[in-house]
Design an enzyme around this catalytic site. Structure first.
Site, PDB file in Angstrom:
ATOM      1  N   ARG A  52       0.840  -1.213   0.000  1.00  0.00           N
ATOM      2  CA  ARG A  52       0.000   0.000   0.000  1.00  0.00           C
ATOM      3  C   ARG A  52       0.866   1.252   0.000  1.00  0.00           C
ATOM      4  O   ARG A  52       0.576   2.233  -0.672  1.00  0.00           O
ATOM      5  CB  ARG A  52      -0.957  -0.032   1.213  1.00  0.00           C
ATOM      6  CG  ARG A  52      -1.972   1.091   1.198  1.00  0.00           C
ATOM      7  CD  ARG A  52      -3.085   0.872   2.223  1.00  0.00           C
ATOM      8  NE  ARG A  52      -2.621   0.975   3.591  1.00  0.00           N
ATOM      9  CZ  ARG A  52      -3.387   0.762   4.669  1.00  0.00           C
ATOM     10  NH1 ARG A  52      -4.653   0.421   4.514  1.00  0.00           N
ATOM     11  NH2 ARG A  52      -2.903   0.872   5.883  1.00  0.00           N
ATOM     12  N   LYS A 151      -2.997   7.060   1.781  1.00  0.00           N
ATOM     13  CA  LYS A 151      -2.673   7.295   3.191  1.00  0.00           C
ATOM     14  C   LYS A 151      -1.565   8.364   3.212  1.00  0.00           C
ATOM     15  O   LYS A 151      -0.388   8.070   3.436  1.00  0.00           O
ATOM     16  CB  LYS A 151      -2.234   5.977   3.837  1.00  0.00           C
ATOM     17  CG  LYS A 151      -2.522   5.911   5.325  1.00  0.00           C
ATOM     18  CD  LYS A 151      -2.460   4.495   5.824  1.00  0.00           C
ATOM     19  CE  LYS A 151      -2.293   4.434   7.333  1.00  0.00           C
ATOM     20  NZ  LYS A 151      -3.302   5.113   8.115  1.00  0.00           N
ATOM     21  N   GLU A 184     -16.550   6.007   6.231  1.00  0.00           N
ATOM     22  CA  GLU A 184     -15.791   5.315   7.296  1.00  0.00           C
ATOM     23  C   GLU A 184     -15.664   6.271   8.476  1.00  0.00           C
ATOM     24  O   GLU A 184     -16.262   7.336   8.475  1.00  0.00           O
ATOM     25  CB  GLU A 184     -14.419   4.914   6.774  1.00  0.00           C
ATOM     26  CG  GLU A 184     -13.591   6.108   6.300  1.00  0.00           C
ATOM     27  CD  GLU A 184     -12.205   5.738   5.814  1.00  0.00           C
ATOM     28  OE1 GLU A 184     -11.693   4.677   6.212  1.00  0.00           O
ATOM     29  OE2 GLU A 184     -11.643   6.513   5.044  1.00  0.00           O
TER      30      GLU A 184
HETATM   31  N1  PMP Z   1      -9.468   4.574   7.505  1.00  0.00           N
HETATM   32  C1  PMP Z   1      -8.585   5.539   7.790  1.00  0.00           C
HETATM   33  C2  PMP Z   1      -8.923   6.936   7.428  1.00  0.00           C
HETATM   34  C3  PMP Z   1      -7.378   5.224   8.413  1.00  0.00           C
HETATM   35  O1  PMP Z   1      -6.491   6.171   8.695  1.00  0.00           O
HETATM   36  C4  PMP Z   1      -7.112   3.882   8.744  1.00  0.00           C
HETATM   37  C5  PMP Z   1      -5.820   3.510   9.406  1.00  0.00           C
HETATM   38  N2  PMP Z   1      -5.746   3.956  10.730  1.00  0.00           N
HETATM   39  C6  PMP Z   1      -8.073   2.908   8.451  1.00  0.00           C
HETATM   40  C7  PMP Z   1      -9.237   3.288   7.804  1.00  0.00           C
HETATM   41  C8  PMP Z   1      -7.857   1.467   8.783  1.00  0.00           C
HETATM   42  O2  PMP Z   1      -6.887   0.927   7.922  1.00  0.00           O
HETATM   43  P1  PMP Z   1      -5.957  -0.269   8.395  1.00  0.00           P
HETATM   44  O3  PMP Z   1      -6.842  -1.379   8.796  1.00  0.00           O
HETATM   45  O4  PMP Z   1      -5.142  -0.602   7.187  1.00  0.00           O
HETATM   46  O5  PMP Z   1      -5.136   0.246   9.528  1.00  0.00           O
END
Ligand code: PMP
Length: 287
Positions: A52, A151, A184
């Site tokens: 990623r 990210k 989300e």
């Molecule tokens: N959404 C956002 C906006 C995030 O920053 C994150 C990570 N903290 C997630 C979802 C969850 O992603 P992951 O399971 O890969 O940590």
């Protein structure tokens, strides 16, 4: 003892881990990051996180000076150097120092920083009682702007949405997308459970494609639940049987209300607790 930070592959004491004030990561939020967990001394789903990160760097025209394999080795080396058994890694790639303009070609020294430390995001009580949520008025970035799938080091949008949650007396907020659909939370993906079916917004709902989300979807299917990626409105959350959030730091955490409206019984539900347990088991037994 001071923790050791990996700066471009070299381990240095925390006090000596510095970047330039001309770094575009600082000046413009120009860079990409990852949050990764360590369980039992092993780095959890490292390749997914590295993939990623490289994808994100590719999208912003940032060429990493090292191979994926080298970066994986550096991450593991940093974890070992700090004796981390159970912890959290923050992997950061900045554009590097340039001038005060936006031209990314003038920065030729991306900084690769790895911090390995301990973490406790939420209290045990919250996992037992669940989190009340509110809807943030700050929406996810439009996909034609900084794509929400990235990210990036610019998390201001999420910080402002989280501030709305905090100012409303809680700690997390649900973010909608520009179409008014549920996307989300500010740092976690969201799931609902309705009639034993697991539902989570699809990638084109402007979510970050969480690695924990993917893991929980797999674990859910393995456990015999139907798992669906579905466009969602707030109404679907208000009327769900259960709701929970997933993320690297949070793992699986129940959410018990939205905007003061109880979700299900208003307590963490059986499917959420089951998946939380399955996820925890998986983190103890992965290879
Ligand atoms: N959404 C956002 C906006 C995030 O920053 C994150 C990570 N903290 C997630 C979802 C969850 O992603 P992951 O399971 O890969 O940590």
């Amino acid at each position: 003892m001071s923790i050791k930070i990996s700066m471009n592959g070299e381990l240095v004491p925390k006090e000596d881990a510095r970047i330039s004030v001309f770094d575009h990561g600082l000046l413009y939020g120009d860079g990409i990051f990852e949050g990764i967990r360590v369980y039992g001394g092993k780095v959890f789903l490292l390749h997914d996180h590295i993939d990623r990160l490289y994808e994100g760097c590719g999208v912003i025209h940032l060429e990493l000076p090292i191979s994926k394999q080298q970066l994986c080795d550096d991450v593991r080396k940093t974890v070992a150097a700090n004796g981390i058994e159970d912890g959290y890694i923050r992997l950061i790639v900045t554009r590097g120092s340039g001038d005060l303009g936006l031209d990314y070609r003038k920065s030729s020294n991306p900084q690769v920083i790895i911090i390995a430390d301990t973490i406790s995001l939420y209290s045990e009580e919250l996992y037992e009682k669940g989190i009340p949520l509110v809807t943030a008025s700050t929406i996810r970035n439009h996909p034609q702007a900084v794509n929400p799938r990235l990210k990036s080091l610019n998390y201001l949008n999420n910080i402002l949405a989280k501030a709305e949650g905090i100012l409303a007396g809680t700690i997390e907020a649900v973010m909608m997308n520009h179409k008014g659909e549920v996307a989300e939370c500010t740092g976690d993906n969201i799931f609902i459970v309705k009639n034993n079916v697991l539902k989570t917004p699809p990638v084109d709902a402007c979510i970050l494609e969480g690695i924990t989300r993917k893991t929980v979807m797999c674990l859910g299917e393995e456990a015999g639940y139907t798992v669906q990626e579905r466009t969602m409105q707030r109404h679907d959350i208000y009327t769900a049987d259960e709701c929970f959030l997933t993320g690297t730091a949070a793992e699986v955490i129940p959410a018990i209300s939205l905007d003061g409206c109880k979700i299900g019984t208003g307590e963490p539900g059986p499917v959420t607790n089951d998946l939380r347990e399955r996820f925890q088991k998986f983190t103890r037994n992965f290879e």
